[in-house]
Scaffold this active site. Structure first.
Site, mmCIF file in Angstrom:
data_model
loop_
_atom_site.group_PDB
_atom_site.id
_atom_site.type_symbol
_atom_site.label_atom_id
_atom_site.label_comp_id
_atom_site.label_asym_id
_atom_site.label_seq_id
_atom_site.Cartn_x
_atom_site.Cartn_y
_atom_site.Cartn_z
ATOM 1 N N GLY A 50 0.848 -1.187 0.000
ATOM 2 C CA GLY A 50 0.000 0.000 0.000
ATOM 3 C C GLY A 50 0.878 1.228 0.000
ATOM 4 N N GLN A 55 2.991 10.129 1.658
ATOM 5 C CA GLN A 55 4.291 9.456 1.774
ATOM 6 C C GLN A 55 5.228 9.846 0.629
ATOM 7 O OE1 GLN A 55 2.418 5.369 2.454
ATOM 8 N NE2 GLN A 55 4.185 5.276 3.808
ATOM 9 N N CYS A 103 5.678 -0.044 7.734
ATOM 10 C CA CYS A 103 5.373 1.215 7.041
ATOM 11 C C CYS A 103 6.606 1.644 6.255
ATOM 12 C CB CYS A 103 4.998 2.285 8.064
ATOM 13 S SG CYS A 103 4.548 3.865 7.329
ATOM 14 N N LEU A 104 6.386 2.056 5.023
ATOM 15 C CA LEU A 104 7.505 2.505 4.196
ATOM 16 C C LEU A 104 8.134 3.775 4.772
ATOM 17 C CD1 LEU A 104 5.960 1.946 0.640
ATOM 18 C CD2 LEU A 104 7.295 0.356 2.029
ATOM 19 N N HIS A 145 -4.739 1.500 7.448
ATOM 20 C CA HIS A 145 -3.387 2.059 7.605
ATOM 21 C C HIS A 145 -3.195 3.241 6.642
ATOM 22 C CE1 HIS A 145 1.155 1.387 8.090
ATOM 23 N NE2 HIS A 145 1.099 2.155 7.015
ATOM 24 N N GLU A 146 -3.639 3.062 5.392
ATOM 25 C CA GLU A 146 -3.425 4.129 4.386
ATOM 26 C C GLU A 146 -4.306 5.347 4.671
ATOM 27 O OE1 GLU A 146 -0.843 3.740 2.814
ATOM 28 O OE2 GLU A 146 -0.621 1.571 2.996
ATOM 29 N N HIS A 149 -2.769 7.499 7.140
ATOM 30 C CA HIS A 149 -1.750 8.413 6.580
ATOM 31 C C HIS A 149 -2.395 9.718 6.106
ATOM 32 C CE1 HIS A 149 2.065 6.328 6.674
ATOM 33 N NE2 HIS A 149 1.595 5.250 6.057
#
Ligand code: K1U
Ligand code: ZN
Length: 161
Positions: A50, A55, A103-104, A145-146, A149
């Site tokens: 994702g 991000q 997480c990236l 999660h997204e 963000h």
């Protein structure tokens, strides 16, 4: 051909903003298509499941969700990547589940996060079509999660003590 974009890292202000909604005039635009394409390439290059626009330093309400089986979730479904614009969670299941997240934007850290087991989501496609979908299990976790963000929340904020 899209380029791989740099990914904002924990501590950077962009990750703490509430992202702006995509305006009607932006649907179907070259700019929105190019953003989605660059997000997809960046997510794939980082082996993510994702990604959210903040991000990649764009504070707009765009996410991509692309579940696939992995070590932690071997039974996760393999999905074609779904781009969601202005996503909203309409319903959360009462049932919750604890599961591992990464997480990236938070390298080398994993944690157990409690999330709704299933959710109903309203979103727009890149052309502005309105969609409503239900997600369960790992895909539901990625969507939550997204969307976090987009609201300036990182999974580390949700770790229980
Ligand atoms: O938003 C992101 O930073 C991407 C993130 C999505 C995510 C992973 C796991 C749970 C919820 C959301 C990642 O892709 S992290 C890397 C990853 O592929 C992964 C991490 C943990 C479990 C499974 C996959
Ligand atoms: Zn993340």
């Amino acid at each position: 051909m899209s380029t791989v974009l740099p990914v904002a890292q924990r501590g950077e202000d962009i990750l703490r903003l509430k992202a702006a909604r995509v305006a009607d005039a932006e649907f179907n635009s070259d700019w929105l298509m190019q953003l989605a394409s660059a997000m997809l390439v960046t997510m794939l290059e980082r082996s993510g499941v994702g990604i959210a626009a903040p991000q990649v330093y764009i504070s707009k309400r765009v996410i991509i969700v692309a579940s696939r089986p992995n070590l932690r979730y071997p039974d996760a479904p393999e999905m074609d990547a779904v781009v969601m614009v202005n996503p909203e969670i309409l319903e959360f299941s009462q049932a919750t589940t604890l599961g591992e997240e990464g997480c990236l934007s938070v390298p080398n850290e994993r944690g157990q996060v409690q999330r709704a087991q299933s959710i109903k989501v309203l979103y727009h496609t890149l052309t502005g079509e309105v969609m409503e979908s239900t997600f369960e299990g790992f895909p539901a976790r990625i969507v939550q999660h997204e969307i976090d963000h987009l609201n300036g929340i990182l999974f580390v904020d949700r770790l229980s003590a």
